[in-house]
Design a protein around this motif. Structure first.
Motif, PDB file in Angstrom:
ATOM      1  N   ASN A   1       0.830  -1.014  -0.006  1.00  0.00           N
ATOM      2  CA  ASN A   1      -0.179  -0.028  -0.081  1.00  0.00           C
ATOM      3  C   ASN A   1       0.829   1.132  -0.113  1.00  0.00           C
ATOM      4  N   ASP A   2       1.857   1.178   0.909  1.00  0.00           N
ATOM      5  CA  ASP A   2       2.760   2.533   0.789  1.00  0.00           C
ATOM      6  C   ASP A   2       3.576   2.788  -0.462  1.00  0.00           C
ATOM      7  N   ILE A   3       3.723   1.813  -1.109  1.00  0.00           N
ATOM      8  CA  ILE A   3       4.446   2.100  -2.508  1.00  0.00           C
ATOM      9  C   ILE A   3       3.478   2.508  -3.373  1.00  0.00           C
ATOM     10  N   TYR A   4       2.411   1.538  -3.487  1.00  0.00           N
ATOM     11  CA  TYR A   4       1.195   1.964  -4.372  1.00  0.00           C
ATOM     12  C   TYR A   4       0.699   3.462  -4.168  1.00  0.00           C
TER      13      TYR A   4
ATOM     14  N   ALA B   1       3.542   8.906 -13.678  1.00  0.00           N
ATOM     15  CA  ALA B   1       3.698   7.889 -14.650  1.00  0.00           C
ATOM     16  C   ALA B   1       4.984   7.293 -14.777  1.00  0.00           C
ATOM     17  N   ALA B   2       6.022   8.406 -14.762  1.00  0.00           N
ATOM     18  CA  ALA B   2       7.453   8.079 -14.776  1.00  0.00           C
ATOM     19  C   ALA B   2       7.832   7.013 -13.534  1.00  0.00           C
ATOM     20  N   ALA B   3       7.296   7.220 -12.644  1.00  0.00           N
ATOM     21  CA  ALA B   3       7.535   6.379 -11.301  1.00  0.00           C
ATOM     22  C   ALA B   3       6.946   5.004 -11.591  1.00  0.00           C
ATOM     23  N   TRP B   4       5.827   5.055 -12.081  1.00  0.00           N
ATOM     24  CA  TRP B   4       5.001   3.743 -12.207  1.00  0.00           C
ATOM     25  C   TRP B   4       5.955   3.017 -13.288  1.00  0.00           C
ATOM     26  N   ARG B   5       6.238   3.527 -14.544  1.00  0.00           N
ATOM     27  CA  ARG B   5       7.120   2.717 -15.396  1.00  0.00           C
ATOM     28  C   ARG B   5       8.308   2.145 -15.036  1.00  0.00           C
ATOM     29  N   LYS B   6       9.086   3.020 -14.129  1.00  0.00           N
ATOM     30  CA  LYS B   6      10.444   2.700 -13.601  1.00  0.00           C
ATOM     31  C   LYS B   6      10.395   1.566 -12.556  1.00  0.00           C
ATOM     32  N   LYS B   7       9.414   1.581 -11.609  1.00  0.00           N
ATOM     33  CA  LYS B   7       8.974   0.599 -10.719  1.00  0.00           C
ATOM     34  C   LYS B   7       8.637  -0.876 -11.118  1.00  0.00           C
ATOM     35  N   ILE B   8       7.708  -0.708 -12.251  1.00  0.00           N
ATOM     36  CA  ILE B   8       7.214  -2.060 -12.987  1.00  0.00           C
ATOM     37  C   ILE B   8       8.409  -2.500 -13.564  1.00  0.00           C
TER      38      ILE B   8
ATOM     39  N   LEU C   1      -1.434   6.069 -18.581  1.00  0.00           N
ATOM     40  CA  LEU C   1      -0.957   5.253 -17.619  1.00  0.00           C
ATOM     41  C   LEU C   1      -1.346   5.456 -16.252  1.00  0.00           C
ATOM     42  N   GLN C   2      -1.253   6.914 -16.034  1.00  0.00           N
ATOM     43  CA  GLN C   2      -1.481   7.412 -14.546  1.00  0.00           C
ATOM     44  C   GLN C   2      -3.184   6.993 -14.322  1.00  0.00           C
ATOM     45  N   LYS C   3      -3.736   7.462 -15.229  1.00  0.00           N
ATOM     46  CA  LYS C   3      -5.516   7.209 -15.387  1.00  0.00           C
ATOM     47  C   LYS C   3      -5.666   5.698 -15.205  1.00  0.00           C
ATOM     48  N   LEU C   4      -4.824   4.715 -15.903  1.00  0.00           N
ATOM     49  CA  LEU C   4      -5.088   3.451 -15.702  1.00  0.00           C
ATOM     50  C   LEU C   4      -4.511   2.990 -14.214  1.00  0.00           C
ATOM     51  N   MET C   5      -3.498   3.319 -13.790  1.00  0.00           N
ATOM     52  CA  MET C   5      -3.222   2.755 -12.533  1.00  0.00           C
ATOM     53  C   MET C   5      -3.831   3.299 -11.274  1.00  0.00           C
TER      54      MET C   5
END
Length: 795
Positions: free
Chosen positions: A262-265, A273-280, A302-306
Motif C-alpha cells: 500500500n505505501d509503495i502504491y 507515470a514515470a515512477a510507475w514505469r520505473k518501478k514496474i 498510464l496514470q489514469k490506468l493505475m
C-alpha cells in the motif's frame, strides 16, 4: 450481475460500455468533487480569518469517496434508505445536497463557520438532509446496524408496514474507522439479532491520518465480516484496469498490482507515470509482455490506468450495488485513492493537507470552472445537460421523501402506577412501575422498548420482560420452562417481544438507544426506549452516549445501582463522577431521587420530556438498590412540581436560618439523622432534598447568562427561590453519594459558604457503616461539618 455471496466475492465483471446515464453521472461526479474541494479552499484561503486559525477540511478524504457518493445519492438511493456518511466526507455530502436543492450557497460559503455547514455531518445543525451525525469515527457506521434492528422491531410489530420494501441502513465508512473497537462490538451484537438491510461501503483508500494502512487489512476485514454472516463484495478494479487485464501482459499487471504494498502504491500514485514505469521495470525486468503493455500507454493514460480502482469507476460501483443477492448485511470493500484527482493524491501527508493557491488555480482550470462561477450548479459540465438535470431532479425527489419524519406523541396516563410500601429502593420502584404498566397495557406500554447489556435482571427489568417478552425475529421459547425447570425468569423470545437484550457492551447499549430514540424521525413512528446499566459503567460507553445525545435521540437511561452504597462490590462497581456527567452532558437531564414516591413523578415527566420536540431531550435516572424507610406522605401538586424542577424542602427552614443540609439520593437516611441531631441545637435548620442537581444548576446558569444581556425577564431560578429563606451569612452542608462538586456549587447561588461532603477517590469493599465513616459522609460527619463550619475556618 448474479453473484454467490455466501463466500467472499471479488467483483470482476468486464465493463460493457458507457451509456448516457453513466456519462451524466460522471459529469455530476466531477461537479461534486469540484464543489467539495472549492468549499474547503474558500473556507481556508478566501474567507476572512479573524482569529488566524486554520479552518481545515479534508480535501483528500473527500476526493477518495466522491465517486461512491455520487453513485449512491444520484443513482442508488430510495426514499426509505438512510445513510451515515463518514465524518471527513462532510463537504462531499454538502455539495451533493447543494445540487439537490437542500443546501444553500451561504451555508457552503460558511463551511466550518458559525451557522454554516458543519465540519462533520450533524442531523441537529445541518437539518433534515442528515440521517445520522457522524463526528466520532466508528460510531456512525455502527449505529446503522442498530437502526436496522429498530426497523425490524417496528416492522415485526406492524407499527410500520411490513408489506412495503424496508429501507437500507447504509454506512459510508473510512477504512481507518475499522480500527475502532466499537465497530466489532456492534457487528457481534447485531449478528445475534440477525439484522437485515444493512450496507457498509468502505472507502478503502488505504491511508489513515499518519500514513498507509497494513496491506493485509482487506483480508482481515473480509474474514471478520464473513464470520458474522455478511455478504462481502470487493470492488477493486475499474473498467480501464479490467480492459488492460484482457490484453497481452494484462494478467502480469494484475498480479503486480495485487502484490504491490500500500505505501509503495500510494507513493507511485503521487509521483506519476514515470515512477510507475520505473518501478514496474525494476520488479519485472524480463516480462516483455507487461513492459510492452505499459509502453502502449502515454503518461496521462498510464496514470489514469493505475489509479482506475473500482471505487472510482462509476459503472463498476453501480453494477456492484445491483449485485447484492439478498437482504443480509453487505459490505463493499471499495478500493480508492486518497486525494483522487487532486495534486495531493497518494501522498502520505494528505489527510489534512490543503492545496495551495497555485495548485488550486491549476485544479480550477482543469475543471473548466470560470472565475466568478465557482458556486454555479452547472459551470464546467459537458455532455447532455438535460440528462444531468433529470438525474439531479430524480434524486431530489428521493431526498424530499427521505427527510426527517414527524411522529405522533404517545398518550400518557395522568399518573404512573405506584404502590406505597414502608421500605423500598428507587431501583425496585422503577421495576414495579414498568411491571404495572405492562399489566395495564395501553399506548404507553405498547411504545416502551427496553434494552440492557446483559444486566436485565439485576437492574429490575425482570418483571417487565416476563410479561412483554424478549424481541427476536423468530420465536424461541425458554428452554428452562419447556423442560419444567423452575426459574423466576420467563425468557420467551418472539417478534412481539419488547425487550432487546444485548451483550456486555455499553457502547452498543447507547448506540441502540440512539437508534431506537430516533425511530420517530427515521421511520415516522415513535418509540420510548428505556436502557438500563450499572451506573459506574456509563463511563465505559460515554463516547456513544454523547453521540446519542448529539443526535437528539430521545431515551430514558436508568443507571443502577450507583454510588458506594454498593458497599461490598468494591471500587470497580462504585460510581463517583456520574452525577457530574449527568450535569454536564448536553441533551440529557439527570435525576437522583431519594424516595420511592418521587420515581413515578420523575418518570411521568420524563416520558413527556422525551416527546417535546422543541425543548425536550433524553433523561438519566441515577437509582440505588439501598432500601430506605419511606416517608408517610401524599405528594401535593406543588411538591411534585418541585421534584421535577430539581429539589424541594423535606423540612423547610425558618426565615433567616443560619444552617441547612442539602442532600441528594440514597444518602437520605444519614442526612435525616444528622438533621434530627442538629435540630435541638439549631431549631431553624432546614433539610433540602435535591432530586436533580442538573436541573437546578443549569436553570440557574441559563438565567445568569441571560442576565448578562438583560434578557432574563425578571425571572428567578428554582434554586434561588429555595435558598431565599437563608440568612446572608448562613452555612450550607451538602452531601451526596458521588463527587462533592455535584452540590458544592449551591453556595455560589446567593453567596453562602459551603461544606461539601461526598466521594472524591476510588471506592472499596466494606459495609455502609465503615464506608460512610471512611469517606466522611455518615450522619456523624454531616453533623460535625455543620457544627464546625464557621467563617473563622475559612479565614
Amino acid at each position: 450481475m448474479q453473484a454467490k455471496l455466501a463466500e467472499n466475492v471479488r467483483y470482476d465483471n468486464a465493463w460493457d460500455g458507457e451509456n448516457e446515464h453513466t456519462r451524466a453521472l460522471l459529469e455530476i461526479e466531477d461537479k461534486v468533487r469540484w464543489l467539495a474541494t472549492w468549499t474547503i479552499h474558500h473556507a481556508n484561503h478566501l474567507r476572512e480569518s479573524r482569529d488566524g486559525l486554520k479552518v481545515g477540511g479534508h480535501q483528500a478524504s473527500c476526493a477518495s469517496i466522491t465517486t461512491i457518493m455520487t453513485a449512491l445519492y444520484m443513482h442508488e438511493l430510495r426514499a426509505q434508505d438512510r445513510v451515515a456518511v463518514k465524518p471527513h466526507a462532510s463537504p462531499v455530502l454538502h455539495a451533493i445536497q447543494y445540487l439537490l436543492g437542500n443546501q444553500t450557497k451561504e451555508k457552503l460559503a460558511g463551511f466550518r463557520a458559525f451557522g454554516g455547514a458543519q465540519s462533520y455531518p450533524s442531523r441537529t445543525k445541518d437539518g433534515s438532509m442528515i440521517d445520522f451525525s457522524t463526528g466520532s469515527v466508528g460510531l456512525g457506521a455502527a449505529v446503522t446496524n442498530f437502526a436496522a434492528l429498530t426497523q425490524d422491531y417496528l416492522r415485526h410489530k406492524d407499527i410500520i408496514s411490513s408489506e412495503e420494501d424496508p429501507g437500507r441502513m447504509i454506512a459510508l465508512v473510512g477504512d481507518a474507522e475499522l480500527d475502532e473497537g466499537n465497530i466489532y462490538e456492534a457487528l457481534l451484537d447485531t449478528w445475534k439479532h440477525d439484522i437485515r438491510n444493512v450496507w457498509w461501503i468502505i472507502d478503502y483508500n488505504r491511508q489513515s491520518l499518519d500514513g498507509p494502512v497494513n496491506e493485509d487489512l482487506f483480508r482481515i476485514i473480509g474474514r471478520f465480516f464473513r464470520a458474522v454472516g455478511w455478504n462481502v463484495i470487493t470492488v477493486k478494479y475499474g473498467k480501464l484496469q479490467r480492459a488492460a487485464f484482457a490484453k497481452p501482459g494484462g494478467s502480469s499487471l494484475r498480479r503486480w498490482i495485487n502484490s504491490c504494498p500500500n505505501d509503495i502504491y500510494s507513493a507511485l500514485t503521487f509521483q506519476g507515470a514515470a515512477a510507475w514505469r520505473k518501478k514496474i521495470r525494476e520488479d519485472q525486468p524480463d516480462n516483455a509482455a507487461l513492459l510492452e503493455l505499459i509502453e502502449n500507454y502515454g503518461d496521462d493514460d498510464l496514470q489514469k490506468l493505475m489509479t482506475n480502482l473500482g471505487g472510482h469507476c462509476m459503472e463498476t460501483l453501480i453494477e456492484a450495488f445491483a449485485s447484492v443477492p439478498d437482504d443480509k448485511p453487505t459490505t463493499f470493500v471499495c478500493y480508492t485513492v486518497k486525494g483522487y484527482g487532486l495534486p495531493l493524491q497518494g501522498h502520505k501527508d494528505n489527510h489534512a493537507g490543503l492545496m495551495n493557491s497555485q495548485q488550486f488555480a491549476e485544479f480550477q482550470k482543469s475543471c473548466d470552472v470560470p472565475e466568478g462561477d465557482e458556486w454555479s450548479h452547472f459551470a464546467g459540465l459537458k455532455g447532455d445537460l438535460e440528462e444531468i438535470k433529470q438525474i439531479i431532479e430524480d434524486a431530489s425527489l428521493v431526498s424530499d421523501g427521505a427527510g426527517h419524519k414527524h411522529a405522533r406523541k404517545v398518550v400518557l396516563p395522568e399518573e404512573l402506577p405506584f404502590t406505597e410500601t414502608d421500605k423500598a429502593s428507587t431501583q425496585e420502584t422503577f421495576g414495579r412501575i414498568l411491571n404495572d404498566l405492562a399489566k395495564a397495557g395501553g399506548d404507553l406500554a405498547d411504545r416502551i422498548v427496553t434494552t440492557s447489556p446483559d444486566v436485565t435482571v439485576s437492574t429490575n427489568l425482570g418483571g417487565w420482560v416476563n410479561h412483554q417478552g424478549l424481541f427476536g425475529r423468530e420465536r424461541k421459547d425458554d428452554a428452562f420452562r419447556a423442560n419444567k425447570v423452575p426459574s423466576m425468569q420467563k425468557w420467551d423470545r418472539h417478534p412481539k417481544g419488547q425487550h432487546v437484550e444485548l451483550g456486555i457492551a455499553e457502547n452498543n447499549l447507547f448506540l441502540n438507544l440512539a437508534a431506537l430514540g430516533l425511530a420517530g424521525s427515521l421511520f415516522g413512528e415513535r418509540l420510548l426506549p428505556i436502557g438500563t446499566l450499572y451506573d459506574p459503567f456509563i463511563s465505559r460507553g460515554l463516547d456513544a452516549l454523547n453521540y446519542a445525545c448529539y443526535q437528539d435521540a430521545r431515551f430514558m437511561l436508568v443507571a443502577t445501582p450507583s454510588g458506594i452504597t454498593l458497599a461490598p462490590e468494591g471500587g470497580a462497581h462504585q460510581s463517583i463522577s456520574t452525577p457530574l456527567i449527568g450535569m454536564g452532558q448536553p441533551g440529557l437531564t439527570s435525576f437522583e431521587p431519594a424516595f420511592a414516591d418521587e420515581v413515578p413523578v420523575i418518570m411521568g415527566w420524563s416520558f413527556a420530556h422525551m416527546q417535546d420536540e422543541d425543548e425536550g431531550g433524553s433523561v438519566y435516572l441515577r437509582l440505588s438498590t439501598r432500601q430506605l424507610d419511606q416517608p408517610n406522605r401524599t405528594l401535593d401538586d406543588k411538591t411534585k412540581d418541585d421534584i421535577v424542577r430539581g429539589g424541594y424542602w423535606l423540612v423547610p427552614p425558618a426565615s433567616g436560618t443560619s444552617k441547612i443540609i442539602v442532600f441528594s439520593g440514597a444518602i437520605a437516611p444519614e442526612a435525616l439523622k444528622a438533621f434530627d441531631d442538629l435540630k435541638a441545637k439549631i431549631p431553624d435548620i432546614g433539610l433540602l432534598s435535591v432530586t436533580s442537581t442538573d436541573r437546578l444548576y443549569n436553570e440557574w446558569q441559563d438565567l445568569e447568562r441571560a442576565r448578562l444581556i438583560g434578557s432574563d425577564g425578571g425571572k428567578t431560578a428554582h434554586i434561588e427561590d429555595l435558598l431565599k429563606p437563608l440568612a446572608s451569612d448562613a452555612r450550607i452542608v451538602t452531601v451526596i453519594d458521588g463527587h462533592p462538586a455535584a452540590l458544592a456549587w449551591v453556595g455560589g447561588v446567593r453567596g453562602h459558604a459551603v461544606a461539601p461532603l461526598g466521594i472524591n477517590s476510588f471506592g472499596q469493599c466494606g459495609d455502609l457503616i465503615d464506608l460512610f465513616d471512611h469517606y466522611r459522609i455518615s450522619d456523624h460527619w454531616i453533623s460535625k461539618a455543620a457544627e464546625r463550619f464557621d467563617r473563622k475556618i475559612l479565614d
